[in-house]
Design a protein around this motif. Structure first.
Motif, mmCIF file in Angstrom:
data_model
loop_
_atom_site.group_PDB
_atom_site.id
_atom_site.type_symbol
_atom_site.label_atom_id
_atom_site.label_comp_id
_atom_site.label_asym_id
_atom_site.label_seq_id
_atom_site.Cartn_x
_atom_site.Cartn_y
_atom_site.Cartn_z
ATOM 1 N N SER A 61 68.533 42.931 55.968
ATOM 2 C CA SER A 61 68.060 43.609 54.694
ATOM 3 C C SER A 61 66.734 44.292 54.958
ATOM 4 O O SER A 61 66.023 44.070 55.774
ATOM 5 C CB SER A 61 67.906 42.718 53.776
ATOM 6 N N SER A 62 66.410 45.046 53.880
ATOM 7 C CA SER A 62 65.150 45.988 54.011
ATOM 8 C C SER A 62 64.236 45.303 52.587
ATOM 9 O O SER A 62 65.185 45.308 51.547
ATOM 10 C CB SER A 62 65.231 47.113 54.199
ATOM 11 N N LEU A 63 63.216 45.372 52.397
ATOM 12 C CA LEU A 63 62.177 45.007 51.192
ATOM 13 C C LEU A 63 61.536 46.328 50.693
ATOM 14 O O LEU A 63 60.998 47.078 51.616
ATOM 15 C CB LEU A 63 61.258 44.180 51.474
ATOM 16 N N ILE A 64 61.657 46.550 49.430
ATOM 17 C CA ILE A 64 60.745 47.786 49.018
ATOM 18 C C ILE A 64 60.073 47.081 47.807
ATOM 19 O O ILE A 64 60.328 46.431 46.927
ATOM 20 C CB ILE A 64 61.855 48.664 48.117
ATOM 21 N N PHE A 65 58.635 47.491 48.029
ATOM 22 C CA PHE A 65 57.385 46.958 47.299
ATOM 23 C C PHE A 65 56.930 48.152 46.538
ATOM 24 O O PHE A 65 56.936 49.219 46.851
ATOM 25 C CB PHE A 65 56.417 46.381 48.081
ATOM 26 N N ASN A 66 56.415 47.741 45.321
ATOM 27 C CA ASN A 66 55.570 48.725 44.479
ATOM 28 C C ASN A 66 54.043 48.599 44.811
ATOM 29 O O ASN A 66 53.662 47.418 44.390
ATOM 30 C CB ASN A 66 56.038 48.330 43.176
ATOM 31 N N ASN A 67 53.605 49.479 45.384
ATOM 32 C CA ASN A 67 52.075 49.361 45.780
ATOM 33 C C ASN A 67 51.154 49.931 44.864
ATOM 34 O O ASN A 67 49.971 50.146 45.222
ATOM 35 C CB ASN A 67 52.002 50.062 47.186
ATOM 36 N N THR A 68 51.473 50.053 43.542
ATOM 37 C CA THR A 68 50.479 50.471 42.589
ATOM 38 C C THR A 68 49.329 49.276 42.576
ATOM 39 O O THR A 68 49.560 48.244 42.913
ATOM 40 C CB THR A 68 51.396 50.336 41.186
ATOM 41 N N ALA A 201 48.072 51.359 37.480
ATOM 42 C CA ALA A 201 48.555 50.474 36.476
ATOM 43 C C ALA A 201 47.689 49.663 35.760
ATOM 44 O O ALA A 201 46.686 49.656 35.924
ATOM 45 C CB ALA A 201 49.355 49.534 37.252
ATOM 46 N N VAL A 202 48.231 49.432 34.553
ATOM 47 C CA VAL A 202 47.499 48.657 33.677
ATOM 48 C C VAL A 202 48.165 47.335 33.241
ATOM 49 O O VAL A 202 47.812 46.506 32.621
ATOM 50 C CB VAL A 202 47.588 49.301 32.155
ATOM 51 N N ALA A 203 49.190 46.981 34.255
ATOM 52 C CA ALA A 203 49.641 45.660 34.308
ATOM 53 C C ALA A 203 50.173 45.456 35.693
ATOM 54 O O ALA A 203 50.584 46.637 36.322
ATOM 55 C CB ALA A 203 50.936 45.483 33.295
ATOM 56 N N LEU A 228 56.932 52.194 47.466
ATOM 57 C CA LEU A 228 56.842 53.283 46.530
ATOM 58 C C LEU A 228 55.928 52.808 45.425
ATOM 59 O O LEU A 228 55.317 51.959 45.640
ATOM 60 C CB LEU A 228 58.211 53.346 45.973
ATOM 61 N N THR A 229 55.600 53.554 44.548
ATOM 62 C CA THR A 229 54.590 53.536 43.660
ATOM 63 C C THR A 229 55.179 53.766 42.091
ATOM 64 O O THR A 229 55.691 54.734 41.948
ATOM 65 C CB THR A 229 53.318 54.434 43.602
ATOM 66 N N LEU A 230 55.173 52.813 41.175
ATOM 67 C CA LEU A 230 55.287 52.830 39.854
ATOM 68 C C LEU A 230 54.252 52.193 39.182
ATOM 69 O O LEU A 230 53.965 51.033 39.042
ATOM 70 C CB LEU A 230 56.713 52.094 39.400
ATOM 71 N N HIS A 231 53.533 53.128 38.478
ATOM 72 C CA HIS A 231 52.396 53.064 37.617
ATOM 73 C C HIS A 231 52.890 52.102 36.522
ATOM 74 O O HIS A 231 53.238 52.513 35.550
ATOM 75 C CB HIS A 231 51.420 53.857 37.284
ATOM 76 N N VAL A 232 52.766 50.705 36.480
ATOM 77 C CA VAL A 232 53.242 49.847 35.442
ATOM 78 C C VAL A 232 52.462 50.079 34.125
ATOM 79 O O VAL A 232 51.029 50.161 34.128
ATOM 80 C CB VAL A 232 53.093 48.275 35.752
ATOM 81 N N GLY A 233 53.270 50.389 32.892
ATOM 82 C CA GLY A 233 52.508 50.431 31.715
ATOM 83 C C GLY A 233 52.294 49.472 30.986
ATOM 84 O O GLY A 233 53.173 48.306 30.875
ATOM 85 N N HIS A 251 59.300 52.523 27.228
ATOM 86 C CA HIS A 251 58.203 53.096 27.722
ATOM 87 C C HIS A 251 58.745 54.177 28.939
ATOM 88 O O HIS A 251 59.471 53.677 29.653
ATOM 89 C CB HIS A 251 57.208 52.034 28.084
ATOM 90 N N CYS A 252 57.595 54.988 29.133
ATOM 91 C CA CYS A 252 57.837 55.836 30.216
ATOM 92 C C CYS A 252 56.818 55.461 31.382
ATOM 93 O O CYS A 252 55.453 55.417 30.918
ATOM 94 C CB CYS A 252 57.653 57.281 29.784
ATOM 95 N N GLU A 253 57.453 55.473 32.590
ATOM 96 C CA GLU A 253 56.466 55.185 33.794
ATOM 97 C C GLU A 253 56.417 56.163 34.755
ATOM 98 O O GLU A 253 57.513 56.825 34.932
ATOM 99 C CB GLU A 253 56.660 53.594 34.156
ATOM 100 N N GLN A 254 55.283 56.591 35.403
ATOM 101 C CA GLN A 254 55.214 57.342 36.528
ATOM 102 C C GLN A 254 55.646 56.896 37.898
ATOM 103 O O GLN A 254 55.196 55.822 38.206
ATOM 104 C CB GLN A 254 53.799 57.937 36.444
ATOM 105 N N ILE A 255 56.307 57.547 38.524
ATOM 106 C CA ILE A 255 56.884 57.239 40.035
ATOM 107 C C ILE A 255 56.381 58.021 41.073
ATOM 108 O O ILE A 255 56.048 59.331 40.762
ATOM 109 C CB ILE A 255 58.372 56.845 39.939
#
Length: 406
Positions: A61-68, A201-203, A228-233, A251-255
């Motif tokens: 398997s491979s891991l995908i992280f959110n680096n926000t 991110a704000v969270a 990847l980046t998702l800016h948590v709202g 809510h809408c979040e940017q990727i």
């Protein structure tokens, strides 16, 4: 009965559970990787510590992280009268709505905000703060750009300083409201993943808070890691209040996803482990953008909250086909990174197209995140939560972890 009709009949009370206040982790553990780890695998449950994670990752398997990266989004001013005003940054508006660019703006910008003690800040009032910096003395002002909408204009008198540095000067860590405490110096590094990179991110993407540099290095020896980046709202904390869950204002979040990650997803057929629900939302949203490109529907990466259900889950392109469509689009547009946003709402009835396993914390009852977990492992979500409660797990942002292997 179609998926949306079924979803409209979801009884939110079935996603309630009793969470005692003392089970909410108010502070982080001393050691990130010493949190408890619940392993759920096809109905079976084990209990370990997070530093045992590697032993339970699916083979190949491979891991995908959110680096926000979390910004200190709580900004405080004090009026001459002594009244304290808190401005909580939500999303940028002008000169750009894109978070990555907005953090680099100089001199002036406008953000949509929440305002604490708003009744003491009149429409005509200008708030001021002064700072001694390496650039010299800086004056920062805040005024209403739109009083009714809580649009706040920030200005500062040094064109060498980007907004991200202004925020770092002025702000404090935006801890979740359910912690019911002020941020401390310890929260600055701990409410942040060790791999955070892109401010906005704000969270925090809290599933990642358990990882250490040593664990990442060890895992990477046998499991590829991508980001990847998702800016948590702040909307991530918003409870569902509507009787019909479909009416919840998602809510809408940017990727942002780099080309190398898209290439990997198009070429790799092995299991994908999403680190956190934000990574799930990003990966599944990107897949649906590939579907839209395949169907010649749009070339704008914006996934509406119910698009997957309206589109249906029959006769869909494979993961490879969808991400290849994105690569073809990026090639045609000469793009090295994919930018978009998502409102995707994942609840029972959703069929996952990319994610095979999920590392995640324990979430609030009757929340969109509980619905996502229920979509991922079905009715066993309650079995998992009952086990966690019975075994003294710590809950929510600073709490313990789980890996879900349906």
């Amino acid at each position: 009965m179609d998926l949306l009709q079924k979803a409209s009949q979801i009884n939110l009370e079935k996603y309630q559970y009793a969470l005692p206040e003392e089970r909410i982790a108010k502070f982080p553990l001393t050691e990130r990787d010493h949190s408890q780890l619940l392993i759920y695998q096809k109905g079976d449950i084990q209990h370990k510590n997070f530093y045992n994670l590697k032993s339970y990752l699916p083979e190949n398997s491979s891991l995908i992280f959110n680096n926000t990266k979390v910004i200190p989004a709580r900004i405080h001013f004090q009026k001459q009268s002594g009244a304290k005003i808190e401005i909580f940054l939500l999303s940028p508006l002008d000169p750009t709505p894109e978070v990555a660019q907005a953090m680099l703006v100089k001199n002036k910008c406008v953000w949509h905000c929440m305002v604490g003690n708003r009744k003491r800040w009149k429409i005509q009032d200008q708030l001021e703060r002064f700072f001694e910096t390496d650039y010299g003395k800086i004056k920062v002002t805040a005024t209403y750009s739109d009083y009714e909408q809580n649009h706040i204009q920030f200005e500062w008198d040094n064109d060498a300083v980007p907004f991200v540095e202004i925020v770092e000067l002025m702000g404090s860590t935006p801890l979740p409201p359910y912690l019911n405490r002020s941020a401390t110096e310890e929260d600055k590094p701990r409410y942040q993943t060790v791999y955070s990179k892109n401010e906005g991110a704000v969270a925090a993407p809290t599933a990642g808070l358990h990882f250490t540099d040593a664990i990442l290095k060890d895992i990477q020896q046998s499991h590829p890691i991508h980001e990847l980046t998702l800016h948590v709202g702040a909307g991530t904390f918003q409870p569902i209040k509507a009787n019909n869950v479909l009416e919840h204002d998602m809510h809408c979040e940017q990727i942002q996803i780099e080309r190398s990650t898209i290439e990997f997803l198009a070429q790799n057929h092995n299991p994908i482990v999403a680190v956190g629900t934000t990574s799930v939302r990003s990966l599944e949203s990107a897949y649906w953008f590939g579907v839209q490109l395949t169907n010649n529907e749009t070339n704008t990466f914006h996934i509406k909250k119910l698009y997957p259900y309206e589109n249906g889950f029959e006769n869909l392109p494979s993961r490879k086909e969808s991400f290849q469509a994105i690569l073809d689009y990026m090639e045609a547009e000469n793009l090295e990174s994919l930018h978009g946003d998502t409102e995707i709402f994942i609840f029972p009835g959703y069929k996952f197209q990319v994610v095979n396993a999920l590392i995640t914390n324990f979430h609030q009852p009757e929340s969109t995140l509980i619905l996502l977990i229920a979509a991922f492992i079905g009715e066993d979500w309650r079995k998992v939560y009952n086990e966690a409660l019975k075994n003294d797990y710590r809950f929510l942002s600073y709490g313990d972890s789980s890996i879900l292997l349906p």
